[in-house]
Motif scaffolding. Structure first.
Motif, PDB file in Angstrom:
ATOM      1  N   UNK A 117     -11.019  -2.819  -8.971  1.00 28.11           N
ATOM      2  CA  UNK A 117      -9.816  -2.184  -8.419  1.00 28.11           C
ATOM      3  C   UNK A 117      -9.524  -0.856  -9.113  1.00 28.11           C
ATOM      4  N   UNK A 118      -9.415   0.194  -8.319  1.00 27.11           N
ATOM      5  CA  UNK A 118      -8.936   1.483  -8.802  1.00 27.11           C
ATOM      6  C   UNK A 118      -7.723   1.890  -7.966  1.00 27.11           C
ATOM      7  N   UNK A 119      -6.821   0.930  -7.816  1.00 27.38           N
ATOM      8  CA  UNK A 119      -5.599   1.108  -7.033  1.00 27.38           C
ATOM      9  C   UNK A 119      -4.397   1.065  -7.958  1.00 27.38           C
ATOM     10  N   UNK A 120      -3.436   1.900  -7.693  1.00 26.22           N
ATOM     11  CA  UNK A 120      -2.165   1.824  -8.413  1.00 26.22           C
ATOM     12  C   UNK A 120      -1.038   1.908  -7.395  1.00 26.22           C
ATOM     13  N   UNK A 141      -5.043   5.661  -4.440  1.00 26.35           N
ATOM     14  CA  UNK A 141      -6.336   4.991  -4.261  1.00 26.35           C
ATOM     15  C   UNK A 141      -7.422   5.943  -4.746  1.00 26.35           C
ATOM     16  N   UNK A 142      -8.203   5.502  -5.706  1.00 25.08           N
ATOM     17  CA  UNK A 142      -9.287   6.319  -6.234  1.00 25.08           C
ATOM     18  C   UNK A 142     -10.600   5.813  -5.614  1.00 25.08           C
ATOM     19  N   UNK A 143     -11.588   5.460  -6.394  1.00 24.82           N
ATOM     20  CA  UNK A 143     -12.818   4.908  -5.800  1.00 24.82           C
ATOM     21  C   UNK A 143     -12.485   3.584  -5.117  1.00 24.82           C
ATOM     22  N   UNK A 179      -4.475  12.989   2.287  1.00 27.25           N
ATOM     23  CA  UNK A 179      -5.549  13.239   3.242  1.00 27.25           C
ATOM     24  C   UNK A 179      -5.292  12.393   4.487  1.00 27.25           C
ATOM     25  N   UNK A 180      -5.409  12.958   5.691  1.00 30.18           N
ATOM     26  CA  UNK A 180      -5.120  12.186   6.903  1.00 30.18           C
ATOM     27  C   UNK A 180      -6.010  10.947   7.031  1.00 30.18           C
ATOM     28  N   UNK A 181      -5.399   9.826   7.353  1.00 29.52           N
ATOM     29  CA  UNK A 181      -6.128   8.587   7.625  1.00 29.52           C
ATOM     30  C   UNK A 181      -5.422   7.875   8.778  1.00 29.52           C
ATOM     31  N   UNK A 182      -6.048   6.830   9.277  1.00 23.58           N
ATOM     32  CA  UNK A 182      -5.421   6.005  10.302  1.00 23.58           C
ATOM     33  C   UNK A 182      -4.694   4.847   9.642  1.00 23.58           C
ATOM     34  N   UNK A 183      -3.500   4.553  10.138  1.00 24.27           N
ATOM     35  CA  UNK A 183      -2.718   3.419   9.652  1.00 24.27           C
ATOM     36  C   UNK A 183      -2.338   2.550  10.848  1.00 24.27           C
ATOM     37  N   UNK A 232       0.698  -3.636   6.945  1.00 21.54           N
ATOM     38  CA  UNK A 232       0.246  -2.258   7.065  1.00 21.54           C
ATOM     39  C   UNK A 232      -1.227  -2.238   6.692  1.00 21.54           C
ATOM     40  N   UNK A 233      -2.069  -1.694   7.554  1.00 18.60           N
ATOM     41  CA  UNK A 233      -3.508  -1.668   7.322  1.00 18.60           C
ATOM     42  C   UNK A 233      -3.950  -0.208   7.209  1.00 18.60           C
ATOM     43  N   UNK A 234      -4.554   0.139   6.085  1.00 21.10           N
ATOM     44  CA  UNK A 234      -4.949   1.521   5.802  1.00 21.10           C
ATOM     45  C   UNK A 234      -6.464   1.658   5.952  1.00 21.10           C
ATOM     46  N   UNK A 235      -6.889   2.533   6.860  1.00 19.40           N
ATOM     47  CA  UNK A 235      -8.312   2.745   7.113  1.00 19.40           C
ATOM     48  C   UNK A 235      -8.863   3.832   6.177  1.00 19.40           C
ATOM     49  N   UNK A 236      -9.996   3.541   5.523  1.00 23.77           N
ATOM     50  CA  UNK A 236     -10.679   4.510   4.647  1.00 23.77           C
ATOM     51  C   UNK A 236      -9.709   5.192   3.676  1.00 23.77           C
ATOM     52  N   UNK A 237      -9.081   4.432   2.791  1.00 26.48           N
ATOM     53  CA  UNK A 237      -8.053   5.008   1.913  1.00 26.48           C
ATOM     54  C   UNK A 237      -8.584   5.679   0.657  1.00 26.48           C
ATOM     55  N   UNK A 238      -9.901   5.735   0.473  1.00 22.61           N
ATOM     56  CA  UNK A 238     -10.475   6.220  -0.787  1.00 22.61           C
ATOM     57  C   UNK A 238     -10.010   7.636  -1.117  1.00 22.61           C
ATOM     58  N   UNK A 239      -9.739   7.876  -2.395  1.00 22.75           N
ATOM     59  CA  UNK A 239      -9.333   9.181  -2.918  1.00 22.75           C
ATOM     60  C   UNK A 239      -8.149   9.742  -2.125  1.00 22.75           C
ATOM     61  N   UNK A 240      -7.089   8.971  -2.092  1.00 21.78           N
ATOM     62  CA  UNK A 240      -5.925   9.370  -1.314  1.00 21.78           C
ATOM     63  C   UNK A 240      -4.657   8.903  -2.017  1.00 21.78           C
ATOM     64  N   UNK A 241      -3.584   9.627  -1.752  1.00 24.75           N
ATOM     65  CA  UNK A 241      -2.257   9.209  -2.194  1.00 24.75           C
ATOM     66  C   UNK A 241      -1.411   8.974  -0.944  1.00 24.75           C
ATOM     67  N   UNK A 242      -0.897   7.770  -0.820  1.00 18.11           N
ATOM     68  CA  UNK A 242      -0.110   7.365   0.344  1.00 18.11           C
ATOM     69  C   UNK A 242       1.306   7.087  -0.132  1.00 18.11           C
ATOM     70  N   UNK A 243       2.271   7.787   0.427  1.00 26.41           N
ATOM     71  CA  UNK A 243       3.667   7.577   0.050  1.00 26.41           C
ATOM     72  C   UNK A 243       4.425   7.092   1.276  1.00 26.41           C
ATOM     73  N   UNK A 244       4.865   5.844   1.232  1.00 25.59           N
ATOM     74  CA  UNK A 244       5.719   5.291   2.285  1.00 25.59           C
ATOM     75  C   UNK A 244       7.159   5.548   1.866  1.00 25.59           C
TER      76      UNK A 244
END
Length: 257
Positions: A117-120, A141-143, A179-183, A232-244
């Motif tokens: 896990x490289x999630x915070x 989300x990192x690697x 970075x844009x992703x699908x949610x 909530x399902x996050x597609x391809x979240x690698x190397x991204x910062x998601x703020x809800x």
């Protein structure tokens, strides 16, 4: 009169405490190791209480106010809710190397299948004039070596009261992405031994970010509704910062077919 005397005495005590700790800070290099361990313990205990006070005070003094339930709701709404994560402070405020099924407050759970896990996550304070929710949730989300990342939000039992196939459930949210992703959002309704699931893409390219779930097209057993939650399902979240920054749910009766 007594309250003024009490306030004066408290100011004197606070000034004395500040002077004492300032003196200790200036002489920390010359304090013996035995005494230093004791004083360090006192300082840590004091810091815990000060950090707690400062967090609560900033929460109350900043806008939007903690506990705010201000929402923009559709007409004829008969139930609405802002989950705890976006309404008030949670414990702990954040974590790193988050394992799957990690609880976030009392209502959130983070799921993934990463080997390492490289999630915070961290609860953050909203300060924009556009924000209605006091708090937001930041995911870093990192690697990412897994195949899925999702955040489940349990809804209170009162959403089940009177829930029928005539209802439309609506999810409104405010999302910032590095970075844009699908949610995607998935509504889950447990009724007896069965589970109804409805998936909708969350449209992030429009001003109003929402998804609606029409229960008319499900096989819901209205007499046996037990539990409702949102994924909530996050597609391809690698190397991204998601703020809800906000998340609210509402329920309204639909027009007859």
């Amino acid at each position: 009169m007594s309250s003024r005397i009490g306030n004066y005495i408290e100011r004197l005590l606070n000034a004395a405490a500040l002077k004492r700790w300032s003196k200790r800070a200036n002489k920390v290099a010359s304090i013996g190791l035995g005494e230093l361990r004791s004083v360090r313990g006192q300082a840590r205990d004091l810091r815990v209480q000060l950090d707690k006070f400062i967090f609560e005070a900033e929460g109350r003094l900043a806008l939007p106010f903690v506990g705010s339930n201000a929402m923009q709701l559709p007409l004829y709404t008969d139930w609405s809710y802002r989950p705890e994560i976006w309404r008030g402070p949670i414990t702990p405020l954040g974590a790193s190397s988050v394992l799957t099924k990690a609880r976030i407050g009392n209502e959130g759970t983070l799921f993934h299948d990463c080997r390492e896990s490289e999630l915070t996550y961290r609860q953050v304070r909203n300060i924009s004039d556009m924000d209605l929710a006091p708090f937001g949730l930041r995911l870093d989300v990192f690697r990412f070596d897994g195949s899925f990342l999702s955040l489940a939000i349990d809804l209170p039992n009162d959403v089940c009261d009177g829930l029928s196939k005539r209802h439309v459930l609506r999810l409104d949210c405010a999302v910032d992405l590095e970075t844009p992703i699908e949610i995607f959002a998935r509504l889950n309704v447990k009724h007896g031994p069965n589970l109804e699931q409805v998936v909708r893409e969350v449209p992030l390219t429009t001003d109003d970010v929402f998804a609606e779930f029409d229960l008319a097209y499900t096989k819901l057993n209205e007499k046996r509704v037990e539990k409702v939650w949102i994924d909530f399902i996050f597609e391809d979240p690698e190397m991204n910062q998601i703020v809800l920054r906000d998340l609210t749910l509402s329920r309204r009766p639909r027009a007859e077919l």
